[in-house]
Design a protein around this motif. Structure first.
Motif, PDB file in Angstrom:
ATOM      1  N   ALA A 295       0.146  31.654 -23.523  1.00 17.69           N
ATOM      2  CA  ALA A 295       0.651  32.589 -22.231  1.00 17.69           C
ATOM      3  C   ALA A 295       0.388  31.786 -20.852  1.00 17.69           C
ATOM      4  CB  ALA A 295       1.111  32.812 -21.468  1.00 17.69           C
ATOM      5  N   GLU A 296      -0.708  30.294 -20.199  1.00 14.39           N
ATOM      6  CA  GLU A 296      -0.771  30.033 -18.652  1.00 14.39           C
ATOM      7  C   GLU A 296       0.247  30.854 -17.763  1.00 14.39           C
ATOM      8  OE1 GLU A 296      -3.481  29.207 -20.127  1.00 14.39           O
ATOM      9  OE2 GLU A 296      -3.453  28.191 -21.913  1.00 14.39           O
ATOM     10  N   SER A 297      -0.691  31.674 -16.649  1.00 19.86           N
ATOM     11  CA  SER A 297       0.613  31.937 -15.969  1.00 19.86           C
ATOM     12  C   SER A 297      -0.262  30.758 -14.282  1.00 19.86           C
ATOM     13  CB  SER A 297       0.655  33.102 -15.970  1.00 19.86           C
ATOM     14  OG  SER A 297       1.370  33.632 -14.431  1.00 19.86           O
ATOM     15  N   ILE A 298       0.225  30.501 -13.640  1.00 18.19           N
ATOM     16  CA  ILE A 298      -1.207  30.080 -12.485  1.00 18.19           C
ATOM     17  C   ILE A 298       0.615  29.937 -11.457  1.00 18.19           C
ATOM     18  CG2 ILE A 298      -1.933  28.426 -11.125  1.00 18.19           C
ATOM     19  CD1 ILE A 298      -1.227  27.549 -14.804  1.00 18.19           C
ATOM     20  N   PRO A 299       0.927  31.760 -10.597  1.00 16.94           N
ATOM     21  CA  PRO A 299       1.651  31.371  -9.405  1.00 16.94           C
ATOM     22  C   PRO A 299       1.029  30.740  -8.246  1.00 16.94           C
ATOM     23  CG  PRO A 299       0.776  33.598 -10.165  1.00 16.94           C
ATOM     24  CD  PRO A 299      -0.407  33.070 -10.786  1.00 16.94           C
ATOM     25  N   ASN A 300       0.767  29.635  -7.824  1.00 13.65           N
ATOM     26  CA  ASN A 300       0.739  29.356  -6.489  1.00 13.65           C
ATOM     27  C   ASN A 300       0.834  29.774  -5.587  1.00 13.65           C
ATOM     28  OD1 ASN A 300      -1.174  28.305  -7.499  1.00 13.65           O
ATOM     29  ND2 ASN A 300      -0.516  26.556  -8.496  1.00 13.65           N
TER      30      ASN A 300
ATOM     31  N   TYR B 193      -4.209  29.961  -5.897  1.00 14.68           N
ATOM     32  CA  TYR B 193      -4.093  29.626  -6.410  1.00 14.68           C
ATOM     33  C   TYR B 193      -5.409  29.942  -7.672  1.00 14.68           C
ATOM     34  CZ  TYR B 193      -3.786  25.642  -3.107  1.00 14.68           C
ATOM     35  OH  TYR B 193      -3.270  24.823  -2.121  1.00 14.68           O
ATOM     36  N   PRO B 194      -3.790  31.750  -8.265  1.00 16.48           N
ATOM     37  CA  PRO B 194      -4.659  32.176  -9.391  1.00 16.48           C
ATOM     38  C   PRO B 194      -4.123  31.632 -10.872  1.00 16.48           C
ATOM     39  CG  PRO B 194      -2.512  32.825  -8.780  1.00 16.48           C
ATOM     40  CD  PRO B 194      -2.849  31.547  -7.828  1.00 16.48           C
ATOM     41  N   TYR B 195      -5.577  31.438 -11.692  1.00 17.32           N
ATOM     42  CA  TYR B 195      -5.013  30.830 -12.944  1.00 17.32           C
ATOM     43  C   TYR B 195      -5.457  31.618 -13.486  1.00 17.32           C
ATOM     44  CZ  TYR B 195      -4.466  25.964 -11.846  1.00 17.32           C
ATOM     45  OH  TYR B 195      -4.972  24.996 -10.833  1.00 17.32           O
ATOM     46  N   MET B 196      -4.636  31.750 -14.789  1.00 20.10           N
ATOM     47  CA  MET B 196      -4.654  32.942 -15.664  1.00 20.10           C
ATOM     48  C   MET B 196      -4.613  31.754 -17.339  1.00 20.10           C
ATOM     49  SD  MET B 196      -2.651  36.099 -15.185  1.00 20.10           S
ATOM     50  CE  MET B 196      -1.503  35.757 -13.426  1.00 20.10           C
ATOM     51  N   GLU B 197      -5.103  32.152 -18.241  1.00 17.75           N
ATOM     52  CA  GLU B 197      -5.330  32.096 -19.433  1.00 17.75           C
ATOM     53  C   GLU B 197      -5.597  32.700 -20.686  1.00 17.75           C
ATOM     54  OE1 GLU B 197      -7.756  27.129 -17.679  1.00 17.75           O
ATOM     55  OE2 GLU B 197      -8.404  28.447 -19.826  1.00 17.75           O
ATOM     56  N   VAL B 198      -4.852  32.684 -21.364  1.00 14.87           N
ATOM     57  CA  VAL B 198      -5.347  34.089 -22.592  1.00 14.87           C
ATOM     58  C   VAL B 198      -5.126  33.404 -23.752  1.00 14.87           C
ATOM     59  CG1 VAL B 198      -4.150  36.147 -22.672  1.00 14.87           C
ATOM     60  CG2 VAL B 198      -3.617  35.071 -20.252  1.00 14.87           C
TER      61      VAL B 198
ATOM     62  N   LEU C 283      -9.612  32.150 -11.162  1.00 14.59           N
ATOM     63  CA  LEU C 283      -9.701  32.287 -12.938  1.00 14.59           C
ATOM     64  C   LEU C 283      -9.725  33.205 -13.735  1.00 14.59           C
ATOM     65  CD1 LEU C 283      -8.892  30.579 -15.714  1.00 14.59           C
ATOM     66  CD2 LEU C 283     -10.913  29.359 -15.528  1.00 14.59           C
TER      67      LEU C 283
ATOM     68  N   HIS D   8      -1.307  39.479 -11.956  1.00 11.82           N
ATOM     69  CA  HIS D   8      -1.464  39.515 -10.810  1.00 11.82           C
ATOM     70  C   HIS D   8      -0.460  39.879 -10.228  1.00 11.82           C
ATOM     71  CE1 HIS D   8      -3.180  36.360  -7.688  1.00 11.82           C
ATOM     72  NE2 HIS D   8      -1.472  35.860  -8.011  1.00 11.82           N
TER      73      HIS D   8
ATOM     74  N   TYR E 251      -2.340  22.307 -18.984  1.00 13.55           N
ATOM     75  CA  TYR E 251      -2.007  23.113 -20.280  1.00 13.55           C
ATOM     76  C   TYR E 251      -1.211  21.813 -21.145  1.00 13.55           C
ATOM     77  CZ  TYR E 251      -4.772  26.216 -17.326  1.00 13.55           C
ATOM     78  OH  TYR E 251      -5.383  26.973 -16.640  1.00 13.55           O
TER      79      TYR E 251
ATOM     80  N   SER F 126       2.215  37.822 -11.603  1.00 15.20           N
ATOM     81  CA  SER F 126       2.250  37.317 -12.632  1.00 15.20           C
ATOM     82  C   SER F 126       1.982  38.354 -13.735  1.00 15.20           C
ATOM     83  CB  SER F 126       1.626  36.067 -12.959  1.00 15.20           C
ATOM     84  OG  SER F 126       0.409  35.659 -12.663  1.00 15.20           O
TER      85      SER F 126
END
Lengths: 466, 452
Positions: free
Chosen positions: B363-368, A390-395, A360, A404, B55, B382
């Motif tokens: 903007a949330e970005s979660i590429p799994n 499983y990469p999370y990004m919260e901005v 994260l 990423h 989210y 991303s």
């Protein structure tokens, strides 16, 4: 290359010693066990209360779904929570009981200590059994001792920082550790002091069904610089052991902490560690994480950047072989402007092993001009193995720049062919490509560890190819 | 925080049982509604505790704010209420078939004689002839059932009908088939459904446009597409709902051997607009290319959950989602690439890029990735970030005002997707819609400057 001399598959550190314990070991966890631990250490009341409250939290907190999914077999009642070896903590290897001493010699610790360490601590089961600082360390005002000793001798310093970075309610395993913690390292580096050589701790589990719950706290005061290295191993048993540490780092203004872990637990250890650092203004915290052993590792070193221009870094290599699951990652919280972070993760899975990157990057409101880059690469060496990302990004800030990238691949046929046309065997060629793959992380390790990591991966590869 | 009971059936407003029973249609559809009604009652409403709803604001969603439509609102099947499709249909250009769906009910359906001669079926689901009914029964839910959730069950329980498209073996449909969805009414719940079945070697392009009035309403939509062996399907979905619409949609496609599926989604409207966009590559050689553009302003939440599910060897998937958020709006991109054990020698690529234009936007970005095979090529990337200052600077040195520069850069950001839309027909109107949104941004920027 020579074949390993112990027949334990790829794992070479899997022997066990016969050791007597000071308190008769009891399995299971209840308030009595926690009281006993605290009592036997003659701890101040605030710590006993802290443990008891944490136990309540542990019991109340449910297992998260993905936790129980990862470890369906874990039985909290079948574990020894406190195993105290009989002997007192010593300051020379020669003063250890001979079996223990032989174990550490086989692990190569005394030799390493002489050559390139500023201080070393060895934890056996629940307690630190040997601790030695290089001459001159204390004169600089550096404190490096076991956590229990720190609580006795530097209570105010401990009380000020203990559990401030990772409170017991943080997660179920942090609560567990807070209730039954024992051992671990405490380091304080005064303002402006550079420790120079690394400080090292080695953690050894010996008994079957053992639980090891060390607690480490490192405080680098303003402008200080410290590098801490830890290694771990355990015997191979058919039943499972549990290692659940809590590691807290505080890097004050302009300080630098590098924390290097080469984790080589035997394949029956659950390794569930909570690691988090606070990086204040212009401080740098770097986690270097090598995960090679254990049955299941779930570890996500975190850096919370609370001051402007702080920097966080996680560099990790994970190797998952037969029956292994390395669920590792990183967590970066940008809570101040102009903070930067880098995550670089390399994972290799083989013989049905499974690697997971879970991360994260969070940019808090008000943290302007943040930059973060995440890169994770996975190499899957055969068709039984798998890899997840499983990469999370919260901005929460407009001008944050977050990137990423990830790739997953096998060893390229063209690369293999090229090396084999130069006269290398398939195995040698594969090993060379794998080494090249992890090079970006290995290159930041101290020399001896870089050699060790490379060698470990080669051994793991060797036993299973062909 | 208040905890609401989600005992939907007892609510006076959203009486799902009555509404479901009052709907007309063939017996098999009535049975189907009944079956899903029961399943729906056994299911609880999702919460943000669930990863797939993270989210979102789903906790504050209350189905009781809406009422399901009954026959008296909808009219009997076959009744034509507002045929023609108006501007929305005209914008899509030439078509070989036009379907107008109002509040979930097909009110107009016309296809060219040429297509009829080739055996192509474009029909309302409840309005279809008996032999077509059989085909529909065979196909309905075969694909969407794999992505079942509370809203899918609810849609099935209250299914008004929807559209069925069937392209027989080796038939090539030259002009696009256009489906226009129009919904209106205050606090109503609308259930849209489209089933597309494209047989071996056939080719077709389909445009599906969703629009709604500015009243507060809830739209649930399901589109399921089967791409047969070596078939080629191009799909364009545009979502330009009214500003108070909550739209929860599923777009799920299965691709058979050597089939190709190209889809583009343009999502601009709505208050909360969620789309699950899922493609399963069932047999070897199957490939998919999925793109999307989204642009949020005001307090919109645009929410995308994608799945690239590789179930066979030698399959290829590509995904590109690009979005911008301004003002207080938010976007969520959460995607999964799943390469299963049997998907050796497959390739999968996934890219999500986000432009954040205002301080309050997120903007949330979660590429799994979930990779269970080793002989594969797979990558994802991303980014989330503001407009590049160097680009702004470059344009400023050329005498372009900051406002114009911002507009140019945002348009340029989307342009590479617009240039590659699977069906070019709608490029102009969609570009215009994006332009309109940017214009409001520019007006706001000017106000901000004046305020300074």
């Amino acid at each position: 290359m020579a074949k390993p001399d112990i027949d334990l598959g790829a794992y070479k550190l899997g022997w066990s010693d016969k050791v007597d314990y000071a308190i008769e070991p009891k399995k299971g966890l209840n308030s009595q066990v926690v009281q006993e631990i605290s009592h036997s250490k003659s701890e101040p009341k605030w710590m006993t209360d802290f443990r008891m409250k944490s136990l309540e939290r542990f019991e109340k907190k449910p297992m998260l779904p993905w936790f129980s999914e990862n470890m369906p077999d874990i039985d909290f009642n079948d574990i020894y929570y406190y195993l105290k070896p009989t002997n007192k903590q010593v300051s020379e290897w020669d003063d250890l009981p001979s079996e223990m001493k032989t174990t550490y010699e086989r692990l190569g610790l005394p030799e390493a200590e002489q050559k390139y360490l500023a201080g070393v601590t060895a934890q056996y089961e629940s307690e630190v059994v040997m601790h030695k600082n290089m001459a001159g360390l204390e004169e600089k005002g550096i404190i490096f001792c076991s956590m229990d000793e720190a609580l006795r001798n530097h209570e105010d310093l401990v009380k000020e920082h203990f559990a401030t970075i990772i409170p017991p309610g943080d997660n179920k395993f942090a609560a567990l550790n807070s209730a039954v913690w024992s051992g671990g390292s405490f380091i304080y580096v005064p303002p402006g002091v550079d420790v120079g050589m690394p400080l090292q701790a080695y953690f050894r589990i010996n008994s079957e069904n053992a639980g090891q719950f060390e607690r480490t706290l490192i405080i680098a005061d303003e402008g200080a610089n410290v590098h801490y290295v830890e290694g771990c191993s355990a015997p191979v048993y058919t039943t499972d052991s549990l290692h659940s540490a809590v590691v807290e780092l505080v890097a004050k203004k302009g300080a630098t902490i590098q924390y290097t872990t080469i984790q080589n637990w035997s394949p029956n250890v659950y390794n569930l560690v909570t690691k988090r650092a606070e990086a204040q203004e212009e401080a740098t915290v770097k986690w270097v994480d090598g995960n090679l052993g254990s049955k299941l590792t779930m570890k996500y070193p975190a850096v919370v950047m609370t001051g402007p221009k702080a920097h966080g870094e996680v560099l990790s290599v994970a190797y998952a072989g037969k029956d292994q699951h390395q669920d590792a990652g990183a967590k970066m919280t940008h809570a101040a402007p102009e903070t930067t972070s880098v995550i670089d993760s390399k994972s290799i899975s083989k013989d049905g092993g499974r690697t997971t990157y879970r991360g994260l990057v969070r940019v808090e409101d008000g943290a302007t001009n943040v930059k973060s880059h995440v890169r994770c690469d996975a190499l899957i060496l055969d068709e039984d193995s798998r890899s997840d990302t499983y990469p999370y990004m919260e901005v929460e800030e407009k001008d944050a720049r977050i990137g990423h990238e990830a790739t997953v691949s096998k060893v390229g046929d063209a690369q293999l062919f090229y090396l084999m046309s130069r006269g290398l065997s398939e195995h040698q060629a594969t090993a060379m490509i794998v080494n090249g793959f992890i090079e970006p992380v290995v290159s930041v390790l101290p020399m001896e560890y870089a050699v060790e990591l490379t060698r470990l991966i080669e051994v793991n590869m060797e036993d299973s190819v062909g | 925080m208040t905890v609401q009971s989600t005992q939907v059936s007892k609510s006076p407003k959203f009486d799902v049982d009555n509404a479901s029973k009052s709907l007309s249609g063939p017996q098999w559809l009535k049975d189907r509604r009944e079956k899903y009604l029961e399943l729906f009652h056994n299911e609880s409403f999702p919460t943000t505790e669930q990863e797939i709803w993270r989210y979102t604001d789903i906790n504050s969603f209350d189905i009781n704010n809406y009422r399901p439509l009954t026959v008296s609102d909808l009219g009997e099947p076959g009744e034509k209420k507002s045929p023609g499709g108006g501007v929305v249909a005209a914008e899509a250009g030439k078509n070989s078939a036009l379907v107008v769906v109002r509040d979930g009910r097909v009110v107009h359906c016309k296809l060219s004689d040429e297509l009829i001669a080739k055996g192509v079926i474009v029909s309302g689901i409840v309005e279809a002839q008996d032999d077509v009914q059989e085909k529909i029964q065979e196909r309905i839910g075969k694909i969407s059932d794999e992505s079942s959730d509370t809203f899918i069950l609810l849609n099935e329980a209250l299914s008004v009908g929807g559209t069925f498209i069937h392209v027989p073996k080796s038939v090539v449909v030259e002009e696009p088939i256009v489906i226009v969805h129009w919904s209106e009414g205050s606090q109503v719940a609308v259930f849209d459904r489209t089933i597309v079945d494209v047989e071996t070697n056939a080719q077709v392009s389909i445009i599906e446009r969703f629009e709604s009035s500015d009243e507060e309403m809830f739209i649930s939509s399901i589109t399921e597409v089967l791409v047969g062996q070596n078939a080629n399907v191009k799909f364009l979905t545009s979502q330009e709902d009214g500003k108070n619409t909550t739209h929860i949609g599923l777009h799920r496609t299965h691709v058979k051997r050597d089939g190709r599926f190209e889809s583009s989604t343009v999502s601009l409207g709505g208050k909360y607009s969620r789309l699950r966009c899922e493609v399963a590559l069932l047999e070897q050689g199957a490939n998919s290319d999925v793109m999307a553009v989204y642009y949020g302003n005001n307090d919109q939440l645009l929410d995308f959950r994608t799945l690239q599910d590789h179930r066979a060897e030698n399959t290829t998937s590509n995904l590109l989602f690009k979005g911008a958020v301004e003002d207080e709006s938010r976007s969520v991109y959460s995607g999964m690439v799943h390469l299963r054990e049997q998907a050796q020698r497959s390739q999968a690529f996934q890219t999500n890029r986000n432009l954040v234009l205002d301080h309050g936007a997120h903007a949330e970005s979660i590429p799994n990735l979930m990779i269970e095979a080793n002989d594969v090529k797979c990558s994802h990337g991303s980014t989330v970030g503001p407009i590049d200052e160097e680009q702004m600077y470059y344009l400023a040195t050329r005498g372009v005002s900051p406002q114009d520069a911002e507009k140019l850069i945002v348009l340029g950001f989307f342009e590479d997707v617009f240039n590659r839309l699977s069906i070019p027909a709608l490029v102009e109107p969609l570009r215009r819609s994006v332009n309109e949104k940017i214009s409001t941004l520019l007006v706001r920027r000017e106000d901000e400057q004046v305020a300074k």
